[in-house]
Design a protein around this motif. Structure first.
Motif, PDB file in Angstrom:
ATOM      1  N   ASP A 140       5.323  -7.932 -17.581  1.00 45.38           N
ATOM      2  CA  ASP A 140       4.062  -8.228 -18.238  1.00 45.38           C
ATOM      3  C   ASP A 140       4.224  -8.931 -19.590  1.00 45.38           C
ATOM      4  N   PRO A 141       4.702 -10.183 -19.628  1.00 43.85           N
ATOM      5  CA  PRO A 141       4.820 -10.875 -20.912  1.00 43.85           C
ATOM      6  C   PRO A 141       3.480 -11.096 -21.606  1.00 43.85           C
ATOM      7  N   ALA A 142       2.394 -11.091 -20.843  1.00 47.04           N
ATOM      8  CA  ALA A 142       1.069 -11.335 -21.432  1.00 47.04           C
ATOM      9  C   ALA A 142       0.406 -10.059 -21.939  1.00 47.04           C
ATOM     10  N   GLY A 143       0.985  -8.891 -21.681  1.00 45.91           N
ATOM     11  CA  GLY A 143       0.376  -7.643 -22.121  1.00 45.91           C
ATOM     12  C   GLY A 143      -0.840  -7.226 -21.318  1.00 45.91           C
ATOM     13  N   CYS A 144      -0.899  -7.643 -20.056  1.00 45.39           N
ATOM     14  CA  CYS A 144      -2.064  -7.337 -19.221  1.00 45.39           C
ATOM     15  C   CYS A 144      -2.293  -5.837 -19.062  1.00 45.39           C
ATOM     16  N   TRP A 145      -1.210  -5.090 -18.907  1.00 45.34           N
ATOM     17  CA  TRP A 145      -1.341  -3.651 -18.690  1.00 45.34           C
ATOM     18  C   TRP A 145      -2.037  -2.956 -19.865  1.00 45.34           C
ATOM     19  N   GLN A 146      -1.933  -3.528 -21.047  1.00 48.30           N
ATOM     20  CA  GLN A 146      -2.490  -2.896 -22.239  1.00 48.30           C
ATOM     21  C   GLN A 146      -3.908  -3.338 -22.560  1.00 48.30           C
ATOM     22  N   ARG A 147      -4.491  -4.203 -21.739  1.00 46.77           N
ATOM     23  CA  ARG A 147      -5.829  -4.732 -22.054  1.00 46.77           C
ATOM     24  C   ARG A 147      -6.794  -4.517 -20.900  1.00 46.77           C
ATOM     25  N   PRO A 148      -7.103  -3.268 -20.547  1.00 46.77           N
ATOM     26  CA  PRO A 148      -8.005  -3.028 -19.419  1.00 46.77           C
ATOM     27  C   PRO A 148      -9.392  -3.615 -19.610  1.00 46.77           C
ATOM     28  N   GLU A 149      -9.790  -3.835 -20.866  1.00 44.37           N
ATOM     29  CA  GLU A 149     -11.102  -4.439 -21.096  1.00 44.37           C
ATOM     30  C   GLU A 149     -11.170  -5.884 -20.592  1.00 44.37           C
ATOM     31  N   LEU A 150     -10.007  -6.495 -20.353  1.00 41.94           N
ATOM     32  CA  LEU A 150      -9.976  -7.863 -19.832  1.00 41.94           C
ATOM     33  C   LEU A 150      -9.831  -7.912 -18.313  1.00 41.94           C
ATOM     34  N   TRP A 151      -9.584  -6.785 -17.697  1.00 46.28           N
ATOM     35  CA  TRP A 151      -9.304  -6.791 -16.263  1.00 46.28           C
ATOM     36  C   TRP A 151     -10.516  -7.228 -15.448  1.00 46.28           C
ATOM     37  N   PRO A 152     -10.305  -8.006 -14.392  1.00 50.57           N
ATOM     38  CA  PRO A 152     -11.405  -8.373 -13.495  1.00 50.57           C
ATOM     39  C   PRO A 152     -11.786  -7.216 -12.589  1.00 50.57           C
ATOM     40  N   ALA A 153     -12.739  -7.460 -11.700  1.00 48.75           N
ATOM     41  CA  ALA A 153     -13.273  -6.384 -10.861  1.00 48.75           C
ATOM     42  C   ALA A 153     -12.299  -5.925  -9.791  1.00 48.75           C
ATOM     43  N   ARG A 154     -11.339  -6.790  -9.410  1.00 52.93           N
ATOM     44  CA  ARG A 154     -10.372  -6.431  -8.367  1.00 52.93           C
ATOM     45  C   ARG A 154      -8.965  -6.478  -8.935  1.00 52.93           C
ATOM     46  N   LEU A 155      -8.219  -5.391  -8.718  1.00 50.17           N
ATOM     47  CA  LEU A 155      -6.873  -5.261  -9.258  1.00 50.17           C
ATOM     48  C   LEU A 155      -5.899  -4.927  -8.141  1.00 50.17           C
ATOM     49  N   VAL A 156      -4.755  -5.625  -8.133  1.00 47.78           N
ATOM     50  CA  VAL A 156      -3.651  -5.274  -7.254  1.00 47.78           C
ATOM     51  C   VAL A 156      -2.651  -4.467  -8.084  1.00 47.78           C
ATOM     52  N   VAL A 157      -2.282  -3.298  -7.580  1.00 44.41           N
ATOM     53  CA  VAL A 157      -1.302  -2.454  -8.264  1.00 44.41           C
ATOM     54  C   VAL A 157       0.012  -2.607  -7.490  1.00 44.41           C
ATOM     55  N   MET A 158       0.922  -3.420  -8.034  1.00 40.55           N
ATOM     56  CA  MET A 158       2.118  -3.874  -7.325  1.00 40.55           C
ATOM     57  C   MET A 158       3.365  -3.162  -7.864  1.00 40.55           C
ATOM     58  N   THR A 159       3.987  -2.328  -7.025  1.00 37.31           N
ATOM     59  CA  THR A 159       5.229  -1.654  -7.400  1.00 37.31           C
ATOM     60  C   THR A 159       6.354  -2.319  -6.621  1.00 37.31           C
ATOM     61  N   LEU A 160       7.073  -3.233  -7.249  1.00 34.48           N
ATOM     62  CA  LEU A 160       7.961  -4.138  -6.531  1.00 34.48           C
ATOM     63  C   LEU A 160       9.163  -3.451  -5.893  1.00 34.48           C
ATOM     64  N   GLU A 161       9.709  -2.413  -6.532  1.00 36.17           N
ATOM     65  CA  GLU A 161      10.895  -1.800  -5.932  1.00 36.17           C
ATOM     66  C   GLU A 161      10.573  -1.047  -4.643  1.00 36.17           C
ATOM     67  N   ARG A 162       9.294  -0.830  -4.362  1.00 36.45           N
ATOM     68  CA  ARG A 162       8.909  -0.150  -3.119  1.00 36.45           C
ATOM     69  C   ARG A 162       8.585  -1.129  -1.995  1.00 36.45           C
ATOM     70  N   VAL A 163       8.470  -2.411  -2.312  1.00 39.85           N
ATOM     71  CA  VAL A 163       8.115  -3.396  -1.280  1.00 39.85           C
ATOM     72  C   VAL A 163       9.224  -3.463  -0.232  1.00 39.85           C
ATOM     73  N   GLY A 164       8.858  -3.250   1.026  1.00 41.69           N
ATOM     74  CA  GLY A 164       9.815  -3.330   2.115  1.00 41.69           C
ATOM     75  C   GLY A 164      10.901  -2.286   2.080  1.00 41.69           C
ATOM     76  N   ALA A 165      10.724  -1.211   1.300  1.00 40.77           N
ATOM     77  CA  ALA A 165      11.802  -0.241   1.087  1.00 40.77           C
ATOM     78  C   ALA A 165      11.537   1.109   1.741  1.00 40.77           C
ATOM     79  N   ASP A 166      10.382   1.297   2.389  1.00 41.00           N
ATOM     80  CA  ASP A 166      10.097   2.535   3.127  1.00 41.00           C
ATOM     81  C   ASP A 166      10.152   3.757   2.211  1.00 41.00           C
ATOM     82  N   LEU A 167       9.625   3.615   0.990  1.00 35.59           N
ATOM     83  CA  LEU A 167       9.693   4.697   0.006  1.00 35.59           C
ATOM     84  C   LEU A 167       8.360   5.413  -0.187  1.00 35.59           C
TER      85      LEU A 167
END
Length: 234
Positions: free
Chosen positions: A148-175
């Motif tokens: 998050d170089p832009a600091g998106c996680w810290q600015r919920p007041e800027l978030w749009p109506a739809r959010l993807v919560v992406m945990t990359l180390e779990r992608v394709g990992a059956d965790l």
């Protein structure tokens, strides 16, 4: 969801993009994007398809020919496209290349790992853009740390109506899905529509994700290897 690399659908594992290989699926033969997308959409009766363009995410051009083929082959389907845009100039330059039919079918996904700064986030979500009201924000995370170089996680007041919560180390990992992070985002944006990503193994995980507040979950591996039945909605 599908991950595109060099005109093929590839199998994503833990977000380690250099090691992705052409997908092998029980749903269809080969790795052609149109055939894979058609098979996945038909299997779960999906009305949206998330497309991650790995060429663009690694500094190349968005694979526009593939997008146009998907739109032509699957009319009525909405494509959620992550093109790795760093800011409004990059997204505008891409949008200007689109024909009207393709533009109408696309919802851009702004990835926190790609946006260069807070001003870029604000400008991409500002009213008056051709995609206004249609952009999603992907809150990307790996090993417990925001990407998050832009600091998106810290600015919920800027978030749009739809959010993807992406945990990359779990992608394709059956965790299993990262429900703790989903709950964290839910607390900070109780009115947002949440779409989870990474780790989903089967129908029991879908049920748990829905109970945790996810409207949907981005899925690839569990569809390709047959763990999600046709009755499941991913």
């Amino acid at each position: 969801m599908i991950d595109l690399r060099h005109g093929q659908v590839v199998h994503a594992v833990r977000g380690q993009r250099a090691s992705y290989r052409p997908v092998r699926s029980q749903r269809c033969e080969g790795s052609d994007p149109v055939e894979v997308a058609r098979a996945l959409v038909r299997h779960v009766a999906a009305t949206e398809l998330y497309v991650a363009d790995l060429d663009a995410l690694q500094g190349g051009e968005v694979q526009l020919d593939v997008l146009q083929a998907l739109v032509a082959a699957l009319p009525g389907l909405r494509l959620w496209l992550d093109g790795g845009w760093s800011g409004p100039a990059a997204l505008q330059a891409f949008w200007q290349r689109l024909d009207a039919t393709t533009a109408a079918a696309l919802d851009p996904v702004l990835a926190s790992e790609a946006l260069q700064d807070e001003a870029a986030l604000r400008a991409c979500l500002a009213p008056g853009q051709p995609w206004s009201g249609r952009a999603l924000l992907s809150l990307d995370r790996r090993d417990g740390r925001p990407l998050d170089p832009a600091g998106c996680w810290q600015r919920p007041e800027l978030w749009p109506a739809r959010l993807v919560v992406m945990t990359l180390e779990r992608v394709g990992a059956d965790l299993g899905p990262d429900l703790d992070t989903l709950a964290e985002v839910r607390r900070r944006a109780p009115q947002a529509t949440l779409i989870g990503a990474g780790g989903l193994r089967g129908p029991h995980d879908l049920q748990a994700a829905a109970q945790a507040g996810a409207r949907a979950w981005l899925v690839a591996s569990a569809l390709h290897d047959g763990r999600l039945p046709a009755t499941a909605r991913a």
